[in-house]
Design a protein around this motif. Structure first.
Motif, PDB file in Angstrom:
ATOM      1  N   PRO B  31       0.832  -1.197   0.000  1.00 25.24           N
ATOM      2  CA  PRO B  31       0.000   0.000   0.000  1.00 25.24           C
ATOM      3  C   PRO B  31       0.875   1.258   0.000  1.00 25.24           C
ATOM      4  O   PRO B  31       1.989   1.239   0.518  1.00 25.24           O
ATOM      5  CB  PRO B  31      -0.780  -0.092   1.310  1.00 25.24           C
ATOM      6  N   PHE B  32       0.350   2.309  -0.585  1.00 25.40           N
ATOM      7  CA  PHE B  32       0.958   3.638  -0.494  1.00 25.40           C
ATOM      8  C   PHE B  32      -0.067   4.514   0.215  1.00 25.40           C
ATOM      9  O   PHE B  32      -1.188   4.671  -0.278  1.00 25.40           O
ATOM     10  CB  PHE B  32       1.244   4.199  -1.887  1.00 25.40           C
ATOM     11  N   VAL B  33       0.320   5.062   1.373  1.00 21.32           N
ATOM     12  CA  VAL B  33      -0.609   5.886   2.150  1.00 21.32           C
ATOM     13  C   VAL B  33      -0.162   7.341   2.090  1.00 21.32           C
ATOM     14  O   VAL B  33       0.966   7.663   2.482  1.00 21.32           O
ATOM     15  CB  VAL B  33      -0.650   5.426   3.626  1.00 21.32           C
ATOM     16  N   GLY B  34      -1.030   8.204   1.582  1.00 20.78           N
ATOM     17  CA  GLY B  34      -0.723   9.629   1.504  1.00 20.78           C
ATOM     18  C   GLY B  34      -1.409  10.386   2.621  1.00 20.78           C
ATOM     19  O   GLY B  34      -2.624  10.285   2.782  1.00 20.78           O
ATOM     20  N   THR B  35      -0.606  11.128   3.393  1.00 17.13           N
ATOM     21  CA  THR B  35      -1.120  11.845   4.564  1.00 17.13           C
ATOM     22  C   THR B  35      -0.879  13.339   4.387  1.00 17.13           C
ATOM     23  O   THR B  35       0.144  13.745   3.837  1.00 17.13           O
ATOM     24  CB  THR B  35      -0.424  11.295   5.832  1.00 17.13           C
ATOM     25  N   ILE B  36      -1.832  14.140   4.834  1.00 17.41           N
ATOM     26  CA  ILE B  36      -1.747  15.600   4.663  1.00 17.41           C
ATOM     27  C   ILE B  36      -0.680  16.164   5.602  1.00 17.41           C
ATOM     28  O   ILE B  36      -0.769  16.006   6.814  1.00 17.41           O
ATOM     29  CB  ILE B  36      -3.095  16.279   4.984  1.00 17.41           C
ATOM     30  N   ARG B  37       0.314  16.830   5.029  1.00 11.29           N
ATOM     31  CA  ARG B  37       1.370  17.438   5.830  1.00 11.29           C
ATOM     32  C   ARG B  37       0.945  18.831   6.306  1.00 11.29           C
ATOM     33  O   ARG B  37       0.324  19.584   5.559  1.00 11.29           O
ATOM     34  CB  ARG B  37       2.660  17.564   5.010  1.00 11.29           C
ATOM     35  N   ALA B  38       1.331  19.133   7.551  1.00  7.91           N
ATOM     36  CA  ALA B  38       1.100  20.486   8.064  1.00  7.91           C
ATOM     37  C   ALA B  38       2.176  21.389   7.484  1.00  7.91           C
ATOM     38  O   ALA B  38       3.359  21.231   7.800  1.00  7.91           O
ATOM     39  CB  ALA B  38       1.171  20.479   9.591  1.00  7.91           C
ATOM     40  N   GLU B  39       1.808  22.315   6.610  1.00  4.71           N
ATOM     41  CA  GLU B  39       2.785  23.259   6.061  1.00  4.71           C
ATOM     42  C   GLU B  39       2.078  24.479   5.514  1.00  4.71           C
ATOM     43  O   GLU B  39       0.895  24.422   5.173  1.00  4.71           O
ATOM     44  CB  GLU B  39       3.664  22.606   4.983  1.00  4.71           C
ATOM     45  N   ASP B  40       2.798  25.586   5.468  1.00  2.00           N
ATOM     46  CA  ASP B  40       2.269  26.828   4.911  1.00  2.00           C
ATOM     47  C   ASP B  40       0.971  27.279   5.577  1.00  2.00           C
ATOM     48  O   ASP B  40       0.107  27.875   4.918  1.00  2.00           O
ATOM     49  CB  ASP B  40       2.035  26.670   3.393  1.00  2.00           C
ATOM     50  N   GLY B  41       0.808  26.945   6.848  1.00  2.00           N
ATOM     51  CA  GLY B  41      -0.344  27.449   7.593  1.00  2.00           C
ATOM     52  C   GLY B  41      -1.690  26.867   7.204  1.00  2.00           C
ATOM     53  O   GLY B  41      -2.734  27.431   7.526  1.00  2.00           O
ATOM     54  N   ILE B  42      -1.686  25.719   6.509  1.00  2.00           N
ATOM     55  CA  ILE B  42      -2.978  25.133   6.136  1.00  2.00           C
ATOM     56  C   ILE B  42      -3.566  24.358   7.320  1.00  2.00           C
ATOM     57  O   ILE B  42      -2.851  23.832   8.167  1.00  2.00           O
ATOM     58  CB  ILE B  42      -2.863  24.180   4.915  1.00  2.00           C
ATOM     59  N   SER B  43      -4.901  24.304   7.370  1.00  2.00           N
ATOM     60  CA  SER B  43      -5.565  23.477   8.385  1.00  2.00           C
ATOM     61  C   SER B  43      -6.000  22.160   7.766  1.00  2.00           C
ATOM     62  O   SER B  43      -6.197  21.158   8.447  1.00  2.00           O
ATOM     63  CB  SER B  43      -6.780  24.212   8.939  1.00  2.00           C
ATOM     64  N   ALA B  44      -6.169  22.164   6.445  1.00  2.00           N
ATOM     65  CA  ALA B  44      -6.625  20.980   5.720  1.00  2.00           C
ATOM     66  C   ALA B  44      -6.293  21.157   4.250  1.00  2.00           C
ATOM     67  O   ALA B  44      -5.937  22.261   3.809  1.00  2.00           O
ATOM     68  CB  ALA B  44      -8.135  20.805   5.894  1.00  2.00           C
ATOM     69  N   LEU B  45      -6.365  20.065   3.497  1.00  2.00           N
ATOM     70  CA  LEU B  45      -6.454  20.168   2.041  1.00  2.00           C
ATOM     71  C   LEU B  45      -7.877  19.767   1.666  1.00  2.00           C
ATOM     72  O   LEU B  45      -8.570  19.105   2.440  1.00  2.00           O
ATOM     73  CB  LEU B  45      -5.454  19.234   1.350  1.00  2.00           C
TER      74      LEU B  45
END
Lengths: 73, 144, 144, 73
Positions: B31-45
């Motif tokens: 499996p390849f699991v993609g997780t949202i990184r905390a960067e550039d002040g985002i709260s979510a994608l």
């Protein structure tokens, strides 16, 4: 009539126009400022099948989708 | 192919796919699991998906994998996905290790390039198209 | 590095590694799960491990991964592992997709070539060294 | 004295011998029929560190491991 829809971030309502192939459609869309800036980098599907040929014929009832740059994952 | 509103239940999906194939005699599961990184002040994608073209794209990969004796799977989020949660899982099952390793690479890279999914940064509650990280799909510019 | 007697609890390991790194801001998590295939009339495979050299091998990979901003993990079985259960999980965590995809390939291939683990077919309760599928380690033949 | 252990499928009990480097050890092990057939395809570790040089010195108390072909996973 051909239906044209603008996907993802384009934020433009679908339109219905009378065209018989993609070349004609390209000419018309280029005249719209909001749309034209997306065309260089957008891909095209007819009835959900991706197309690569500008000579592709359009028939009444066809649905053309304009797909701007993607980033899934 | 599985689409969900919001974050993926990564463990449930991993375990269910494992169980489904537990007696198919595949030696390798990647499996390849993609997780949202905390960067550039985002709260979510946030994600928009055009499902009909995504389904066509995925079905082609199912065929390509089958020709190599393998299986591909995919799950993706629609809408907002908070940082530190997952929006994407792809997976390959194959009898052979080398086929599996090669296929997961090709599958994920083609996904990034050609899956009809649009990504937005969510900053202070606003949805901003991630234009600089987006890639024109294969064949782009036809009408330009 | 985790070694277990018998089959791995694949879901527990996958989930625990995911949780451990859930706030480390890695965008890509790629586990490789190796499952025993039913073939040639075997009921199980069986494994011997020489742990001190395996630990040295693994520690080098931890360093290599660190230089690329990534993490590697590994779990393996000792002794008998029944067909259709798992004996091996490797995983990579990385901020970048491409680093993760490349690293899991290199890590698994080097594991197959150089991890000091010996495999036996279990047929009718007998343990038979899988000589034809085994690979001389890097530097083999020094005393030959 | 140097301790030599034969790992995995070799099925040979450890031995203790008086040698001062790997070259000498090689000569002695080659004389043993059960061992010699493994040497061409086996790797060597001294005190759990893999070695590649036949001139490597051995000191009393060193532990040499003979590692036959592997297949993890």
């Amino acid at each position: 009539m051909v239906k044209v829809e603008f996907l993802g971030p384009m934020g433009i309502e679908p339109i219905e126009i009378e065209v018989s192939n993609l070349k004609e459609l390209s000419k018309i869309l280029k005249e719209n400022r909001d749309i034209s800036s997306w065309l260089d980098k957008s891909a095209v599907a007819i009835n959900d099948v991706m197309v690569n040929n500008l000579d592709t014929t359009l028939n009444s009832g066809d649905r053309v989708s304009i797909l701007p740059p993607v980033c899934g994952g | 192919m599985e689409l969900y509103n919001g974050s993926l239940d990564t463990k449930e999906i991993f375990g269910r796919w494992l169980d489904e194939q537990s007696h198919s005699n595949y030696g390798a599961y990647i499996p390849f699991v993609g997780t949202i990184r905390a960067e550039d002040g985002i709260s979510a994608l946030s994600f928009d998906i055009y499902e009909p073209v995504l389904q066509v794209w995925f079905d082609k990969w199912v065929e390509k994998a089958k020709e190599r004796g393998a299986i591909v799977k995919m799950a993706h989020s629609i809408g907002d996905v908070e940082v530190h949660t997952s929006s994407y899982i792809s997976a390959v099952f194959s009898p052979q290790r080398k086929v599996a390793l090669s296929l997961i690479n090709e599958f994920v890279e083609d996904f990034k390039a050609n899956a009809p999914i649009w990504k937005y940064d969510v900053i202070d509650g606003e949805r901003v198209y991630a234009q600089d990280r987006s890639t024109p799909m294969s064949g782009a510019g036809l009408l330009g």
